[in-house]
Design a protein around this motif. Structure first.
Motif, PDB file in Angstrom:
ATOM      1  N   ILE A 127       0.873  -1.186   0.000  1.00 17.53           N
ATOM      2  CA  ILE A 127       0.000   0.000   0.000  1.00 17.53           C
ATOM      3  C   ILE A 127       0.901   1.223   0.000  1.00 17.53           C
ATOM      4  O   ILE A 127       1.858   1.293   0.779  1.00 17.53           O
ATOM      5  N   SER A 128       0.595   2.186  -0.842  1.00 20.11           N
ATOM      6  CA  SER A 128       1.449   3.375  -0.954  1.00 20.11           C
ATOM      7  C   SER A 128       1.458   4.181   0.346  1.00 20.11           C
ATOM      8  O   SER A 128       0.481   4.194   1.099  1.00 20.11           O
ATOM      9  N   SER A 129       2.563   4.868   0.554  1.00 21.78           N
ATOM     10  CA  SER A 129       2.686   5.743   1.730  1.00 21.78           C
ATOM     11  C   SER A 129       1.612   6.817   1.714  1.00 21.78           C
ATOM     12  O   SER A 129       1.039   7.143   2.761  1.00 21.78           O
ATOM     13  N   ASP A 130       1.330   7.376   0.550  1.00 23.25           N
ATOM     14  CA  ASP A 130       0.304   8.422   0.457  1.00 23.25           C
ATOM     15  C   ASP A 130      -1.054   7.907   0.909  1.00 23.25           C
ATOM     16  O   ASP A 130      -1.782   8.603   1.615  1.00 23.25           O
ATOM     17  N   LEU A 131      -1.394   6.699   0.526  1.00 24.01           N
ATOM     18  CA  LEU A 131      -2.670   6.120   0.924  1.00 24.01           C
ATOM     19  C   LEU A 131      -2.687   5.857   2.433  1.00 24.01           C
ATOM     20  O   LEU A 131      -3.672   6.164   3.111  1.00 24.01           O
ATOM     21  N   ILE A 132      -1.603   5.335   2.955  1.00 21.12           N
ATOM     22  CA  ILE A 132      -1.516   5.097   4.401  1.00 21.12           C
ATOM     23  C   ILE A 132      -1.651   6.409   5.162  1.00 21.12           C
ATOM     24  O   ILE A 132      -2.398   6.493   6.138  1.00 21.12           O
ATOM     25  N   PHE A 133      -0.955   7.448   4.715  1.00 18.33           N
ATOM     26  CA  PHE A 133      -1.077   8.741   5.386  1.00 18.33           C
ATOM     27  C   PHE A 133      -2.501   9.280   5.295  1.00 18.33           C
ATOM     28  O   PHE A 133      -2.998   9.903   6.231  1.00 18.33           O
ATOM     29  N   SER A 134      -3.178   9.034   4.181  1.00 17.12           N
ATOM     30  CA  SER A 134      -4.566   9.506   4.059  1.00 17.12           C
ATOM     31  C   SER A 134      -5.473   8.766   5.047  1.00 17.12           C
ATOM     32  O   SER A 134      -6.409   9.355   5.588  1.00 17.12           O
ATOM     33  N   TRP A 135      -5.206   7.496   5.314  1.00 16.09           N
ATOM     34  CA  TRP A 135      -6.000   6.750   6.292  1.00 16.09           C
ATOM     35  C   TRP A 135      -5.731   7.249   7.712  1.00 16.09           C
ATOM     36  O   TRP A 135      -6.637   7.318   8.532  1.00 16.09           O
ATOM     37  N   ILE A 136      -4.478   7.596   7.987  1.00  8.05           N
ATOM     38  CA  ILE A 136      -4.140   8.169   9.296  1.00  8.05           C
ATOM     39  C   ILE A 136      -4.870   9.506   9.470  1.00  8.05           C
ATOM     40  O   ILE A 136      -5.458   9.780  10.520  1.00  8.05           O
ATOM     41  N   LYS A 137      -4.871  10.321   8.421  1.00  8.77           N
ATOM     42  CA  LYS A 137      -5.563  11.619   8.485  1.00  8.77           C
ATOM     43  C   LYS A 137      -7.061  11.410   8.645  1.00  8.77           C
ATOM     44  O   LYS A 137      -7.731  12.154   9.388  1.00  8.77           O
ATOM     45  N   HIS A 138      -7.623  10.408   7.990  1.00 12.47           N
ATOM     46  CA  HIS A 138      -9.043  10.089   8.137  1.00 12.47           C
ATOM     47  C   HIS A 138      -9.355   9.752   9.596  1.00 12.47           C
ATOM     48  O   HIS A 138     -10.347  10.230  10.152  1.00 12.47           O
ATOM     49  N   SER A 139      -8.507   8.961  10.222  1.00  8.79           N
ATOM     50  CA  SER A 139      -8.684   8.609  11.632  1.00  8.79           C
ATOM     51  C   SER A 139      -8.640   9.868  12.505  1.00  8.79           C
ATOM     52  O   SER A 139      -9.506  10.080  13.361  1.00  8.79           O
ATOM     53  N   TYR A 140      -7.644  10.694  12.278  1.00  8.58           N
ATOM     54  CA  TYR A 140      -7.504  11.958  13.008  1.00  8.58           C
ATOM     55  C   TYR A 140      -8.763  12.815  12.830  1.00  8.58           C
ATOM     56  O   TYR A 140      -9.330  13.311  13.802  1.00  8.58           O
ATOM     57  N   ASP A 141      -9.221  12.959  11.586  1.00  3.55           N
ATOM     58  CA  ASP A 141     -10.390  13.795  11.302  1.00  3.55           C
ATOM     59  C   ASP A 141     -11.653  13.260  11.977  1.00  3.55           C
ATOM     60  O   ASP A 141     -12.477  14.048  12.457  1.00  3.55           O
ATOM     61  N   LEU A 142     -11.820  11.948  12.019  1.00  4.80           N
ATOM     62  CA  LEU A 142     -12.988  11.362  12.697  1.00  4.80           C
ATOM     63  C   LEU A 142     -12.982  11.694  14.180  1.00  4.80           C
ATOM     64  O   LEU A 142     -14.022  12.029  14.760  1.00  4.80           O
ATOM     65  N   VAL A 143     -11.808  11.601  14.797  1.00  4.32           N
ATOM     66  CA  VAL A 143     -11.712  11.910  16.225  1.00  4.32           C
ATOM     67  C   VAL A 143     -11.957  13.392  16.465  1.00  4.32           C
ATOM     68  O   VAL A 143     -12.698  13.767  17.378  1.00  4.32           O
ATOM     69  N   VAL A 144     -11.375  14.243  15.633  1.00  2.00           N
ATOM     70  CA  VAL A 144     -11.585  15.691  15.773  1.00  2.00           C
ATOM     71  C   VAL A 144     -13.065  16.023  15.622  1.00  2.00           C
ATOM     72  O   VAL A 144     -13.614  16.828  16.376  1.00  2.00           O
ATOM     73  N   LYS A 145     -13.733  15.376  14.676  1.00  2.00           N
ATOM     74  CA  LYS A 145     -15.162  15.612  14.441  1.00  2.00           C
ATOM     75  C   LYS A 145     -15.998  15.305  15.687  1.00  2.00           C
ATOM     76  O   LYS A 145     -17.032  15.931  15.916  1.00  2.00           O
ATOM     77  N   GLY A 146     -15.531  14.378  16.517  1.00  2.00           N
ATOM     78  CA  GLY A 146     -16.247  14.020  17.737  1.00  2.00           C
ATOM     79  C   GLY A 146     -15.923  14.886  18.943  1.00  2.00           C
ATOM     80  O   GLY A 146     -16.538  14.729  20.005  1.00  2.00           O
ATOM     81  N   LEU A 147     -14.970  15.805  18.788  1.00  2.00           N
ATOM     82  CA  LEU A 147     -14.604  16.700  19.885  1.00  2.00           C
ATOM     83  C   LEU A 147     -15.622  17.833  20.018  1.00  2.00           C
ATOM     84  O   LEU A 147     -16.309  18.177  19.049  1.00  2.00           O
TER      85      LEU A 147
END
Length: 116
Positions: A87-107
């Motif tokens: 899996i490309s690094s860019d895709l992995i980083f996008s999944w990490i950012k997705h996780s971060y954004d989901l948590v931020v959305k719940g704050l």
């Protein structure tokens, strides 16, 4: 991709801290105290758990053999990603950012504004 590049990316996001709340073997990244990524420090296989939208989580598991239900996590909301080079690094980083954004959305809104 290595553990240090995952760590650097996580720490580049606003409001992120790293902790070892489960002992010295698991590195945990939090945004304003809420977990968005966990990774074993000493492992023969680089991997991490990241939060994911439930529908997207299922889709990613279907498409990518290196994406699995979250190990020791709520399998509906968390994926374990094995970093094997498939899996490309860019895709992995996008999944990490997705996780971060989901948590931020719940704050609370005031905390979300603080991060902007």
């Amino acid at each position: 991709m290595n553990l240090e590049s995952i760590r650097d990316y996580c720490l580049s996001l606003p409001g992120v801290t790293e902790e070892l709340p489960f002992g010295p073997d698991t590195l945990v990244f939090k945004v304003l105290g809420k977990v968005f990524l966990l990774t074993p420090i000493e492992s023969h296989q680089i991997q991490f758990n990241a939060k994911c939208d439930p529908e997207k989580a299922e889709e990613l598991r279907t498409i990518y053999p290196d994406v699995r239900p979250g190990f020791h996590m709520n399998k509906k909301h968390w994926n374990t990603v094995l970093v094997t080079g498939n899996i490309s690094s860019d895709l992995i980083f996008s999944w990490i950012k997705h996780s971060y954004d989901l948590v931020v959305k719940g704050l609370p809104k005031k905390d979300q504004l603080e991060l902007q």
